[in-house]
Design a protein around this motif. Sequence first.
Motif, mmCIF file in Angstrom:
data_model
loop_
_atom_site.group_PDB
_atom_site.id
_atom_site.type_symbol
_atom_site.label_atom_id
_atom_site.label_comp_id
_atom_site.label_asym_id
_atom_site.label_seq_id
_atom_site.Cartn_x
_atom_site.Cartn_y
_atom_site.Cartn_z
ATOM 1 N N ALA A 6 0.855 -1.188 0.000
ATOM 2 C CA ALA A 6 0.000 0.000 0.000
ATOM 3 C C ALA A 6 0.889 1.235 0.000
ATOM 4 N N GLY A 7 0.297 2.339 -0.387
ATOM 5 C CA GLY A 7 1.042 3.594 -0.385
ATOM 6 C C GLY A 7 0.095 4.762 -0.447
ATOM 7 N N MET A 8 0.668 5.957 -0.290
ATOM 8 C CA MET A 8 -0.117 7.183 -0.399
ATOM 9 C C MET A 8 0.777 8.285 -0.936
ATOM 10 N N THR A 9 0.166 9.196 -1.665
ATOM 11 C CA THR A 9 0.893 10.309 -2.261
ATOM 12 C C THR A 9 0.291 11.613 -1.777
ATOM 13 N N PHE A 10 1.167 12.552 -1.419
ATOM 14 C CA PHE A 10 0.762 13.872 -0.950
ATOM 15 C C PHE A 10 1.186 14.912 -1.983
ATOM 16 N N ASP A 11 0.281 15.833 -2.294
ATOM 17 C CA ASP A 11 0.563 16.928 -3.212
ATOM 18 C C ASP A 11 1.161 18.070 -2.392
ATOM 19 N N LEU A 12 2.464 18.266 -2.493
ATOM 20 C CA LEU A 12 3.141 19.288 -1.688
ATOM 21 C C LEU A 12 2.704 20.698 -2.070
ATOM 22 N N ASP A 13 2.304 20.909 -3.326
ATOM 23 C CA ASP A 13 1.812 22.236 -3.719
ATOM 24 C C ASP A 13 0.528 22.581 -2.977
ATOM 25 N N ALA A 14 -0.326 21.592 -2.742
ATOM 26 C CA ALA A 14 -1.558 21.843 -1.985
ATOM 27 C C ALA A 14 -1.223 22.232 -0.548
ATOM 28 N N MET A 33 7.835 -1.808 11.955
ATOM 29 C CA MET A 33 6.760 -2.789 11.926
ATOM 30 C C MET A 33 5.975 -2.706 13.225
ATOM 31 N N SER A 34 4.661 -2.844 13.125
ATOM 32 C CA SER A 34 3.810 -2.853 14.309
ATOM 33 C C SER A 34 4.071 -4.109 15.132
ATOM 34 N N HIS A 35 3.988 -3.985 16.448
ATOM 35 C CA HIS A 35 4.148 -5.159 17.308
ATOM 36 C C HIS A 35 2.896 -6.022 17.298
ATOM 37 N N ARG A 36 1.820 -5.532 16.707
ATOM 38 C CA ARG A 36 0.574 -6.306 16.610
ATOM 39 C C ARG A 36 0.521 -6.978 15.252
ATOM 40 N N GLN A 37 0.899 -8.227 15.205
ATOM 41 C CA GLN A 37 0.896 -8.970 13.955
ATOM 42 C C GLN A 37 0.422 -10.386 14.208
ATOM 43 N N ARG A 38 0.063 -11.039 13.136
ATOM 44 C CA ARG A 38 -0.303 -12.449 13.247
ATOM 45 C C ARG A 38 0.950 -13.265 13.547
ATOM 46 N N GLU A 39 0.719 -14.502 13.930
ATOM 47 C CA GLU A 39 1.848 -15.392 14.171
ATOM 48 C C GLU A 39 2.510 -15.734 12.834
ATOM 49 N N THR A 40 3.626 -15.139 12.596
ATOM 50 C CA THR A 40 4.422 -15.444 11.399
ATOM 51 C C THR A 40 5.864 -15.566 11.851
ATOM 52 N N GLY A 41 6.691 -16.071 10.976
ATOM 53 C CA GLY A 41 8.091 -16.235 11.329
ATOM 54 C C GLY A 41 8.741 -14.915 11.704
ATOM 55 N N ASP A 42 8.788 -13.992 10.796
ATOM 56 C CA ASP A 42 9.402 -12.693 11.039
ATOM 57 C C ASP A 42 8.882 -11.724 9.983
ATOM 58 N N PRO A 43 7.747 -11.069 10.253
ATOM 59 C CA PRO A 43 7.198 -10.171 9.243
ATOM 60 C C PRO A 43 8.190 -9.078 8.872
ATOM 61 N N ALA A 44 8.152 -8.672 7.626
ATOM 62 C CA ALA A 44 9.048 -7.628 7.133
ATOM 63 C C ALA A 44 8.360 -6.854 6.025
ATOM 64 N N SER A 45 8.801 -5.636 5.821
ATOM 65 C CA SER A 45 8.312 -4.806 4.723
ATOM 66 C C SER A 45 9.484 -4.044 4.122
ATOM 67 N N ASP A 46 9.328 -3.696 2.862
ATOM 68 C CA ASP A 46 10.250 -2.772 2.210
ATOM 69 C C ASP A 46 9.598 -1.403 2.230
ATOM 70 N N PHE A 47 10.307 -0.424 2.767
ATOM 71 C CA PHE A 47 9.799 0.945 2.886
ATOM 72 C C PHE A 47 10.407 1.809 1.791
ATOM 73 N N TYR A 48 9.561 2.638 1.178
ATOM 74 C CA TYR A 48 10.000 3.515 0.103
ATOM 75 C C TYR A 48 9.468 4.923 0.339
ATOM 76 N N VAL A 49 10.305 5.910 0.032
ATOM 77 C CA VAL A 49 9.872 7.302 -0.046
ATOM 78 C C VAL A 49 10.336 7.800 -1.410
ATOM 79 N N LEU A 50 9.372 8.297 -2.190
ATOM 80 C CA LEU A 50 9.673 8.842 -3.504
ATOM 81 C C LEU A 50 9.254 10.299 -3.550
ATOM 82 N N VAL A 51 10.012 11.091 -4.282
ATOM 83 C CA VAL A 51 9.656 12.483 -4.522
ATOM 84 C C VAL A 51 9.595 12.657 -6.028
#
Length: 116
Positions: A6-14, A33-51
Motif C-alpha cells: 500500500a502507499g499514499m501520495t501527498f501533493d506538496l503544492d496543496a 513494523m507494528s508489534h501487533r501482527q499475526r503469528e508469522t516467522g518474522d514479518p518484514a516490509s520494504d519501505f520507500y519514499v519517492l519524490v
Amino acid sequence: LMHANAGMTFDLDAVRESLDGARIASFTARCGMSHRQRETGDPASDFYVLVDGDLRFHREIAMRTRPVPEVRIPLDVDDRFLTLACLAGQENVGDWSFFGDAALELEPAGESVNDH
C-alpha cells in the motif's frame, strides 16, 4: 499504519498553499513494523519514499529491527509529490508497517536547509 503493498501520495503544492511565510524544508519520519501482527516467522516490509517518482529512501525492515530507522528527506521548492509506500517482505502476512512521527519540517521562506 498500513499493510504491506500500500502507499499514499501527498501533493506538496496543496500543502504550500496553506503556508504563510514558510517553506517545506524536509520530510521526516521513523519507519518500522507494528508489534501487533499475526503469528508469522518474522514479518518484514520494504519501505520507500519517492519524490516526484524518484527514489529518495529505501530500507527493508523486519519486525525485530531496532533501533527504528529514521527518514530525513530534504525537499526543494520544485518538489511536487511525496509518496510513502510499503511492499511485502518475504511473506505477505502480518506486515503492518508504519511511518511514525511523520512531519513536514518548515523553515522561514528564503532560507535553505543548506544555509544552516
